[in-house]
Scaffold this active site. Sequence first.
Site, PDB file in Angstrom:
ATOM      1  N   ASP A   1      -6.856  -6.601   3.776  1.00 52.88           N
ATOM      2  CA  ASP A   1      -7.929  -5.893   3.060  1.00 52.88           C
ATOM      3  C   ASP A   1      -8.883  -6.910   2.440  1.00 52.88           C
ATOM      4  OD1 ASP A   1      -9.307  -3.734   1.783  1.00 52.88           O
ATOM      5  OD2 ASP A   1      -8.261  -4.239  -0.072  1.00 52.88           O
TER       6      ASP A   1
ATOM      7  N   TYR B   1       0.822  -1.211   0.000  1.00 56.78           N
ATOM      8  CA  TYR B   1       0.000   0.000   0.000  1.00 56.78           C
ATOM      9  C   TYR B   1       0.859   1.265   0.000  1.00 56.78           C
ATOM     10  CZ  TYR B   1      -4.815  -1.613   0.729  1.00 56.78           C
ATOM     11  OH  TYR B   1      -6.067  -2.132   0.563  1.00 56.78           O
TER      12      TYR B   1
ATOM     13  N   LYS C   1       2.321 -15.330   2.629  1.00 55.11           N
ATOM     14  CA  LYS C   1       2.549 -16.053   1.377  1.00 55.11           C
ATOM     15  C   LYS C   1       4.036 -16.413   1.345  1.00 55.11           C
ATOM     16  CE  LYS C   1       1.103 -17.629  -2.620  1.00 55.11           C
ATOM     17  NZ  LYS C   1       0.215 -18.793  -2.712  1.00 55.11           N
TER      18      LYS C   1
ATOM     19  N   ASP D   1     -12.884  -8.390   4.018  1.00 59.13           N
ATOM     20  CA  ASP D   1     -14.151  -8.322   3.279  1.00 59.13           C
ATOM     21  C   ASP D   1     -14.791  -9.708   3.212  1.00 59.13           C
ATOM     22  OD1 ASP D   1     -13.917  -5.611   2.736  1.00 59.13           O
ATOM     23  OD2 ASP D   1     -14.512  -5.827   0.635  1.00 59.13           O
TER      24      ASP D   1
ATOM     25  N   ASP E   1      -3.851 -17.919   0.265  1.00 52.87           N
ATOM     26  CA  ASP E   1      -4.849 -18.575  -0.602  1.00 52.87           C
ATOM     27  C   ASP E   1      -5.625 -19.632   0.178  1.00 52.87           C
ATOM     28  OD1 ASP E   1      -2.445 -19.964  -0.426  1.00 52.87           O
ATOM     29  OD2 ASP E   1      -2.452 -20.670  -2.504  1.00 52.87           O
TER      30      ASP E   1
HETATM   31  C1  IPM Z   1     -10.649  -0.652   3.546  1.00 55.33           C
HETATM   32  C2  IPM Z   1     -10.806  -0.018   2.192  1.00 55.33           C
HETATM   33  C3  IPM Z   1      -9.600   0.857   1.926  1.00 55.33           C
HETATM   34  C4  IPM Z   1      -8.375  -0.030   1.903  1.00 55.33           C
HETATM   35  C5  IPM Z   1      -9.693   1.715   0.659  1.00 55.33           C
HETATM   36  C6  IPM Z   1     -10.919   2.618   0.696  1.00 55.33           C
HETATM   37  C7  IPM Z   1      -8.462   2.528   0.422  1.00 55.33           C
HETATM   38  O1  IPM Z   1     -10.989  -0.997   1.223  1.00 55.33           O
HETATM   39  O2  IPM Z   1     -10.613   0.083   4.546  1.00 55.33           O
HETATM   40  O3  IPM Z   1     -10.571  -1.881   3.615  1.00 55.33           O
HETATM   41  O4  IPM Z   1      -8.027  -0.606   0.866  1.00 55.33           O
HETATM   42  O5  IPM Z   1      -7.753  -0.172   2.949  1.00 55.33           O
HETATM   43 MG    MG Z   2     -11.133  -2.979   1.977  1.00 54.17          MG
END
Ligand code: IPM
Ligand code: MG
Length: 356
Positions: free
Chosen positions: A246, A135, A190, A250, A222
Amino acid sequence: MKIAVLPGDGIGPEIVAEAVKVLKTLGRKFDLEMAPVGGAAFDIAGHPLPAATLTLAKDADAILFGAVGDWKYDSLPRELRPEQAILGLRKNLELFANFRPAICYPELTSASSLKAEIVGGLDILIVRELNGDIYFGQPRGIRSSELPLFKGAREGFDTMHYSEPEVERIGKVAFEAARKRSKKVCSVDKANVLETSQLWREVMIRISKNYPDVHLSHMYVDNAAMQLVKAPKEFDVVVTGNLFGDILSDEAAMLTGSIGMLPSASLDINNKGLYEPSHGSAPDIAGKGIANPLATILSTAMMLRYSFGMGIEADRVESAVQKVLAQGLRTLDIYTDGTQKVSTREMGDAVVKALS
Ligand code: IPM
Ligand code: MG
């Protein structure tokens, strides 16, 4: 207790308004100060993270953040895009430790796309490193390729790196968190491919010696993605880098039925923190009054607990959320047959009522 309130874009203002209502109901003196951030700030000030907003965030004891991003800013250069606001806050305030709990509430088990027996009672914590990795790694950019086969073609490149002290500090946070839970840490990397991960793993093993009461395991990313949907309850604390975190957070969020339920905390070394829902700005549903404010409300509970040491008030907010779920109130994202559909504001009002 000064709180910087940064609503941002899309559904950000709607959900933050409900969380602010909840904070005001608690009967404690909070000094709330608002500032624009993300695309909203770009429109007013020409930058997603204006100096005044950054100064306010630095001076505050905690930050309540909504969400940033909207397709209408897609054509801006990367440094002016709304996402730079949250990345800039994380980096400038050294908020390196990101807590993303994924809890499947009993009332919402049926809202998950997975079978009830797989997700029922799920309670895992993803600890994501937030200040390093690909990042922020340099060099990065777009250049002309030197590869013989593609010589001269445009090529994008980024750099992944983690230093030992960076891995150490996030590792300690994860082990400390595990001590207060089921005492298991799974470090995700990884290491079969990346040097960065090889070092990450070495450091995790080294610091685990200081936590003999906590069990450390390792998983390639993975496989972790697969195990998260196969047997998520096997996990307790998952610690990982910025990019893998990240993605996996999700995925973990969806196990619980809706990403609209999940709070997060991003803390510095002194537990000063930025609190935001785990979900994004959802511009497609902005202004319709259908967004779920519970992730943001639960983020204020994390704020009370981690930054203000107000565990009792944090518990009160979390119980109020459970109460409205038990009453059958649901925003669209968690609605199932037999429950009662409510708007963003009605959900916030119900939590306020459950609190008082
Ligand atoms: C998160 C989001 C952010 C990230 C974006 C909005 C930059 O996806 O907080 O997970 O990638 O960290
Ligand atoms: Mg995110």
